[in-house]
Write an enzyme that holds these catalytic residues in place. Structure first.
Site, mmCIF file in Angstrom:
data_model
loop_
_atom_site.group_PDB
_atom_site.id
_atom_site.type_symbol
_atom_site.label_atom_id
_atom_site.label_comp_id
_atom_site.label_asym_id
_atom_site.label_seq_id
_atom_site.Cartn_x
_atom_site.Cartn_y
_atom_site.Cartn_z
ATOM 1 C CE1 TYR A 1 -4.032 -2.814 0.495
ATOM 2 C CE2 TYR A 1 -2.913 -3.329 2.386
ATOM 3 C CZ TYR A 1 -3.770 -3.660 1.541
ATOM 4 O OH TYR A 1 -3.979 -4.389 1.707
ATOM 5 C CG HIS B 1 -9.094 -2.056 -4.563
ATOM 6 N ND1 HIS B 1 -10.547 -2.506 -3.224
ATOM 7 C CD2 HIS B 1 -11.431 -2.945 -5.248
ATOM 8 C CE1 HIS B 1 -11.872 -2.703 -3.430
ATOM 9 N NE2 HIS B 1 -11.984 -3.457 -4.375
ATOM 10 C CG HIS C 1 -12.739 -8.953 -0.428
ATOM 11 N ND1 HIS C 1 -13.014 -8.274 -1.596
ATOM 12 C CD2 HIS C 1 -11.787 -7.894 0.199
ATOM 13 C CE1 HIS C 1 -11.409 -7.765 -2.092
ATOM 14 N NE2 HIS C 1 -11.188 -7.606 -0.915
HETATM 15 C C1 DQA Z 1 -7.722 -2.628 -0.546
HETATM 16 C C2 DQA Z 1 -7.669 -4.243 -0.888
HETATM 17 C C3 DQA Z 1 -8.581 -4.990 -0.065
HETATM 18 O O1 DQA Z 1 -8.746 -6.289 -0.705
HETATM 19 C C4 DQA Z 1 -8.067 -4.793 1.285
HETATM 20 O O2 DQA Z 1 -8.451 -6.038 2.581
HETATM 21 C C5 DQA Z 1 -7.652 -3.409 1.645
HETATM 22 C C6 DQA Z 1 -7.177 -2.474 0.735
HETATM 23 C C7 DQA Z 1 -6.501 -1.982 -1.395
HETATM 24 O O3 DQA Z 1 -7.127 -0.330 -1.433
HETATM 25 O O4 DQA Z 1 -5.874 -2.021 -1.958
HETATM 26 O O5 DQA Z 1 -7.498 -3.319 2.684
HETATM 27 O O6 DQA Z 1 -9.182 -2.305 -0.603
#
Ligand code: DQA
Length: 138
Positions: A22, A95, A75
């Site tokens: 991230y 995401h 999800h």
């Molecule tokens: C997310 C992807 C999701 O699977 C994960 O649970 C997150 C962040 C992303 O920004 O890539 O918390 O939404």
């Protein structure tokens, strides 16, 4: 033009958790970059780890578009899905990571069907790309 950027569960840990996935910017830093990018656009930001609070934020949104990174709620949260379906404001799902390159449970989104579109895999720029979609229109 008014845009609301909503971040869900664990997104407050951005910059601290799983930096390889991230990135190292905090959510506040990312939000400041978004606000700087969208000069002339009224940008509001909201984050919560609570599913119901996200639903309330969506229900109360007074804006032209919502950029929604629901985190893991994406999800499985039928509640957030129903909140998105209940408002006329368009919502773009976001995401930071490319969820389709990750674990199988992340390949499923219960939100996509009720969102205008989805942007995934561009790190913090995913938010900016989603916001731009509202400026460009259809
Ligand atoms: C997310 C992807 C999701 O699977 C994960 O649970 C997150 C962040 C992303 O920004 O890539 O918390 O939404």
């Amino acid at each position: 033009m008014k845009l609301l950027f909503i971040n869900g569960v664990n997104l407050n840990m951005t910059g601290v958790r799983e930096r390889g996935v991230y990135g190292s910017s905090t959510l506040d830093e990312i939000n400041a970059e978004i606000a700087a990018h969208f000069k002339g656009v009224e940008c509001a930001f909201y984050q919560s780890n609570n599913e119901g609070d996200i639903c309330t934020a969506i229900q109360n949104a007074d804006c032209d578009g919502i950029v929604l990174n629901a985190g893991a709620f994406t999800h499985y949260s039928y509640a957030i899905r129903d909140a998105v379906a209940s408002v006329s404001v368009p919502v773009v799902e976001v995401h930071m990571s490319n969820v389709f390159k990750r674990e199988p449970f992340r390949h499923v989104s219960v939100l996509s069907e009720v969102c205008a579109g989805t942007i995934a895999g561009f790190g913090k720029n995913s938010y900016i790309l989603a916001g731009e979609s509202f400026l460009l229109g259809k």
